[in-house]
Design a protein around this motif. Structure first.
Motif, PDB file in Angstrom:
ATOM      1  N   MET A  33       5.606  -4.118  59.994  1.00 42.44           N
ATOM      2  CA  MET A  33       6.175  -4.842  58.855  1.00 42.44           C
ATOM      3  C   MET A  33       5.133  -5.827  58.326  1.00 42.44           C
ATOM      4  SD  MET A  33       9.594  -5.693  57.737  1.00 42.44           S
ATOM      5  CE  MET A  33      10.057  -6.843  56.517  1.00 42.44           C
ATOM      6  N   ILE A  34       4.968  -5.844  57.007  1.00 46.05           N
ATOM      7  CA  ILE A  34       3.995  -6.741  56.392  1.00 46.05           C
ATOM      8  C   ILE A  34       4.656  -8.075  56.050  1.00 46.05           C
ATOM      9  CG2 ILE A  34       2.521  -4.921  55.499  1.00 46.05           C
ATOM     10  CD1 ILE A  34       3.918  -5.133  52.847  1.00 46.05           C
ATOM     11  N   ASP A  35       3.848  -9.126  56.006  1.00 49.24           N
ATOM     12  CA  ASP A  35       4.411 -10.451  55.721  1.00 49.24           C
ATOM     13  C   ASP A  35       4.714 -10.609  54.229  1.00 49.24           C
ATOM     14  OD1 ASP A  35       1.844 -10.715  54.724  1.00 49.24           O
ATOM     15  OD2 ASP A  35       1.511 -12.698  55.583  1.00 49.24           O
ATOM     16  N   ARG A  36       5.422 -11.683  53.883  1.00 48.06           N
ATOM     17  CA  ARG A  36       5.888 -11.908  52.503  1.00 48.06           C
ATOM     18  C   ARG A  36       4.728 -12.064  51.521  1.00 48.06           C
ATOM     19  NH1 ARG A  36      10.722 -11.728  51.312  1.00 48.06           N
ATOM     20  NH2 ARG A  36      10.850 -13.299  49.726  1.00 48.06           N
ATOM     21  N   ARG A  37       3.662 -12.712  51.947  1.00 48.05           N
ATOM     22  CA  ARG A  37       2.520 -12.913  51.066  1.00 48.05           C
ATOM     23  C   ARG A  37       1.908 -11.553  50.695  1.00 48.05           C
ATOM     24  NH1 ARG A  37      -1.315 -17.528  52.324  1.00 48.05           N
ATOM     25  NH2 ARG A  37      -0.684 -18.378  50.343  1.00 48.05           N
ATOM     26  N   GLU A  38       1.763 -10.679  51.655  1.00 50.14           N
ATOM     27  CA  GLU A  38       1.218  -9.346  51.411  1.00 50.14           C
ATOM     28  C   GLU A  38       2.172  -8.524  50.530  1.00 50.14           C
ATOM     29  OE1 GLU A  38      -1.366  -6.201  51.317  1.00 50.14           O
ATOM     30  OE2 GLU A  38      -1.737  -8.258  51.946  1.00 50.14           O
ATOM     31  N   GLN A  39       3.483  -8.692  50.734  1.00 44.54           N
ATOM     32  CA  GLN A  39       4.472  -7.998  49.889  1.00 44.54           C
ATOM     33  C   GLN A  39       4.308  -8.412  48.429  1.00 44.54           C
ATOM     34  OE1 GLN A  39       8.311  -8.986  51.467  1.00 44.54           O
ATOM     35  NE2 GLN A  39       8.332  -7.246  52.890  1.00 44.54           N
ATOM     36  N   ARG A  40       4.167  -9.711  48.201  1.00 46.41           N
ATOM     37  CA  ARG A  40       4.014 -10.192  46.819  1.00 46.41           C
ATOM     38  C   ARG A  40       2.713  -9.702  46.204  1.00 46.41           C
ATOM     39  NH1 ARG A  40       7.217 -15.240  44.821  1.00 46.41           N
ATOM     40  NH2 ARG A  40       8.955 -15.022  46.218  1.00 46.41           N
ATOM     41  N   THR A  41       1.665  -9.672  46.989  1.00 47.35           N
ATOM     42  CA  THR A  41       0.384  -9.175  46.483  1.00 47.35           C
ATOM     43  C   THR A  41       0.521  -7.714  46.066  1.00 47.35           C
ATOM     44  OG1 THR A  41      -0.824 -10.732  47.867  1.00 47.35           O
ATOM     45  CG2 THR A  41      -2.048  -8.814  47.062  1.00 47.35           C
ATOM     46  N   GLN A  42       1.160  -6.912  46.921  1.00 49.14           N
ATOM     47  CA  GLN A  42       1.366  -5.496  46.599  1.00 49.14           C
ATOM     48  C   GLN A  42       2.272  -5.332  45.382  1.00 49.14           C
ATOM     49  OE1 GLN A  42       2.824  -3.608  50.142  1.00 49.14           O
ATOM     50  NE2 GLN A  42       0.830  -3.676  51.168  1.00 49.14           N
ATOM     51  N   LEU A  43       3.295  -6.175  45.300  1.00 50.94           N
ATOM     52  CA  LEU A  43       4.215  -6.134  44.164  1.00 50.94           C
ATOM     53  C   LEU A  43       3.482  -6.470  42.870  1.00 50.94           C
ATOM     54  CD1 LEU A  43       7.176  -5.845  43.224  1.00 50.94           C
ATOM     55  CD2 LEU A  43       7.436  -8.276  43.665  1.00 50.94           C
ATOM     56  N   ARG A  44       2.705  -7.526  42.872  1.00 58.58           N
ATOM     57  CA  ARG A  44       1.936  -7.899  41.680  1.00 58.58           C
ATOM     58  C   ARG A  44       0.976  -6.790  41.270  1.00 58.58           C
ATOM     59  NH1 ARG A  44       1.277 -13.338  44.267  1.00 58.58           N
ATOM     60  NH2 ARG A  44       2.866 -14.607  43.293  1.00 58.58           N
ATOM     61  N   ALA A  45       0.313  -6.195  42.248  1.00 55.91           N
ATOM     62  CA  ALA A  45      -0.634  -5.114  41.950  1.00 55.91           C
ATOM     63  C   ALA A  45       0.089  -3.934  41.311  1.00 55.91           C
ATOM     64  CB  ALA A  45      -1.356  -4.677  43.224  1.00 55.91           C
ATOM     65  N   VAL A  78       3.001  -4.012  39.610  1.00 57.20           N
ATOM     66  CA  VAL A  78       3.521  -4.384  38.286  1.00 57.20           C
ATOM     67  C   VAL A  78       2.379  -4.450  37.269  1.00 57.20           C
ATOM     68  CG1 VAL A  78       4.590  -6.237  36.952  1.00 57.20           C
ATOM     69  CG2 VAL A  78       5.561  -5.578  39.148  1.00 57.20           C
ATOM     70  N   TYR A  79       1.329  -5.174  37.596  1.00 54.38           N
ATOM     71  CA  TYR A  79       0.247  -5.350  36.632  1.00 54.38           C
ATOM     72  C   TYR A  79      -0.579  -4.092  36.452  1.00 54.38           C
ATOM     73  CZ  TYR A  79       1.612 -10.190  36.703  1.00 54.38           C
ATOM     74  OH  TYR A  79       2.340 -11.349  36.606  1.00 54.38           O
ATOM     75  N   GLY A  80      -0.562  -3.200  37.437  1.00 52.11           N
ATOM     76  CA  GLY A  80      -1.250  -1.924  37.315  1.00 52.11           C
ATOM     77  C   GLY A  80      -0.410  -0.866  36.631  1.00 52.11           C
ATOM     78  N   GLY A  81       0.858  -1.193  36.354  1.00 49.75           N
ATOM     79  CA  GLY A  81       1.759  -0.251  35.691  1.00 49.75           C
ATOM     80  C   GLY A  81       2.140   0.931  36.580  1.00 49.75           C
ATOM     81  N   ASP A  82       2.082   0.736  37.899  1.00 51.19           N
ATOM     82  CA  ASP A  82       2.384   1.803  38.852  1.00 51.19           C
ATOM     83  C   ASP A  82       3.866   1.749  39.228  1.00 51.19           C
ATOM     84  OD1 ASP A  82       2.491   3.691  40.852  1.00 51.19           O
ATOM     85  OD2 ASP A  82       0.746   2.919  41.953  1.00 51.19           O
ATOM     86  N   ASP A 128      10.073  -7.058  35.124  1.00 53.54           N
ATOM     87  CA  ASP A 128       8.985  -6.622  34.240  1.00 53.54           C
ATOM     88  C   ASP A 128       8.440  -5.275  34.686  1.00 53.54           C
ATOM     89  OD1 ASP A 128       9.144  -8.832  32.599  1.00 53.54           O
ATOM     90  OD2 ASP A 128       7.542  -9.932  33.631  1.00 53.54           O
ATOM     91  N   GLY A 129       8.272  -5.113  35.982  1.00 49.72           N
ATOM     92  CA  GLY A 129       7.795  -3.831  36.507  1.00 49.72           C
ATOM     93  C   GLY A 129       8.802  -2.722  36.313  1.00 49.72           C
ATOM     94  N   GLN A 130      10.079  -3.058  36.425  1.00 54.23           N
ATOM     95  CA  GLN A 130      11.136  -2.058  36.266  1.00 54.23           C
ATOM     96  C   GLN A 130      11.195  -1.525  34.835  1.00 54.23           C
ATOM     97  OE1 GLN A 130      11.767  -0.674  38.877  1.00 54.23           O
ATOM     98  NE2 GLN A 130      13.877  -1.125  39.354  1.00 54.23           N
ATOM     99  N   VAL A 131      10.894  -2.364  33.860  1.00 58.12           N
ATOM    100  CA  VAL A 131      10.867  -1.907  32.469  1.00 58.12           C
ATOM    101  C   VAL A 131       9.850  -0.776  32.328  1.00 58.12           C
ATOM    102  CG1 VAL A 131      10.271  -2.565  30.104  1.00 58.12           C
ATOM    103  CG2 VAL A 131      11.678  -4.089  31.489  1.00 58.12           C
ATOM    104  N   ALA A 132       8.680  -0.958  32.923  1.00 53.54           N
ATOM    105  CA  ALA A 132       7.643   0.079  32.868  1.00 53.54           C
ATOM    106  C   ALA A 132       8.053   1.308  33.671  1.00 53.54           C
ATOM    107  CB  ALA A 132       6.321  -0.475  33.380  1.00 53.54           C
ATOM    108  N   ALA A 133       8.654   1.098  34.834  1.00 48.31           N
ATOM    109  CA  ALA A 133       9.091   2.225  35.665  1.00 48.31           C
ATOM    110  C   ALA A 133      10.149   3.053  34.941  1.00 48.31           C
ATOM    111  CB  ALA A 133       9.622   1.720  37.007  1.00 48.31           C
ATOM    112  N   LEU A 134      11.050   2.387  34.228  1.00 50.03           N
ATOM    113  CA  LEU A 134      12.067   3.109  33.455  1.00 50.03           C
ATOM    114  C   LEU A 134      11.428   3.883  32.301  1.00 50.03           C
ATOM    115  CD1 LEU A 134      14.894   0.433  33.334  1.00 50.03           C
ATOM    116  CD2 LEU A 134      14.980   2.630  34.532  1.00 50.03           C
ATOM    117  N   ALA A 135      10.455   3.257  31.649  1.00 51.84           N
ATOM    118  CA  ALA A 135       9.778   3.935  30.535  1.00 51.84           C
ATOM    119  C   ALA A 135       9.060   5.187  31.023  1.00 51.84           C
ATOM    120  CB  ALA A 135       8.789   2.990  29.866  1.00 51.84           C
TER     121      ALA A 135
END
Length: 184
Positions: A1-13, A15-19, A43-50
């Motif tokens: 299990m990854i820590d919260r900081r790593e989760q947020r980093t992956q989440l930001r990557a 969302v901002y990468g449009g993945d 914000d990421g979900q909008v792109a995922a839905l598109a």
């Protein structure tokens, strides 16, 4: 299990990468909708839905529900955007809706005769109505006589476009050129 900081980093990557695929995988694996950064996720979900990513619709519906429940500044607008993409709520026009407008006609209304200047822009079609056309429409009963814009389906159907001698009209919060050609 990854820590919260790593989760947020992956989440930001993601969302901002449009993945959208990576975003959905992160949300499903880590239950970030329970206590994660909802606006970033939305914000990421909008792109995922598109991009029609599998599993995005269910997560977007949950995100919209959580955003509405939380009620922070901007949450309702993002929830509305997600619901619009999901098709569970009609799309509302906003200042960001693109609208083709004939700039020559708009310029004539904005810079026209100071005595009979002004007019309206139909926010559904982009048609520019000079003040004289509005007065005629009122006379024949096709347009309401009041100064308030008509609202239909959540969208304002007209916006006032003042003529010369009044303040410069700005379609949104962005600075528009004034008659002198410089931005205000």
């Amino acid at each position: 299990m990854i820590d919260r900081r790593e989760q947020r980093t992956q989440l930001r990557a993601a969302v901002y990468g449009g993945d959208g695929t990576e975003l959905v995988a992160l949300l499903q694996a880590n239950r970030l909708l329970d206590d994660g950064p909802l606006q970033l996720i939305g914000d990421g979900q909008v792109a995922a839905l598109a991009n029609q990513v599998e599993g995005a619709a269910e997560l977007a519906a949950t995100c919209a529900e959580r955003l509405r429940g939380r009620g922070w500044l901007g949450d309702d607008e993002l929830a509305e955007q997600l619901e619009s993409r999901l098709g569970t709520r009609p799309h509302r026009c906003s200042a960001r809706c693109p609208l083709p407008v004939d700039l020559d006609e708009l310029a004539m209304v904005l810079e026209g005769d100071p005595l009979s200047g002004g007019g309206r822009i139909d926010l559904q079609s982009g048609e520019v109505w000079p003040q004289a056309a509005i007065e005629y429409a009122v006379e024949v009963g096709e347009e309401p006589a009041d100064e308030e814009p008509v609202r239909t389906g959540g969208c304002t159907s007209t916006a006032r476009a003042p003529g010369r001698g009044t303040e410069t009209w700005r379609p949104s919060s962005t600075a528009a050129p004034t008659r002198s050609g410089r931005s205000a």
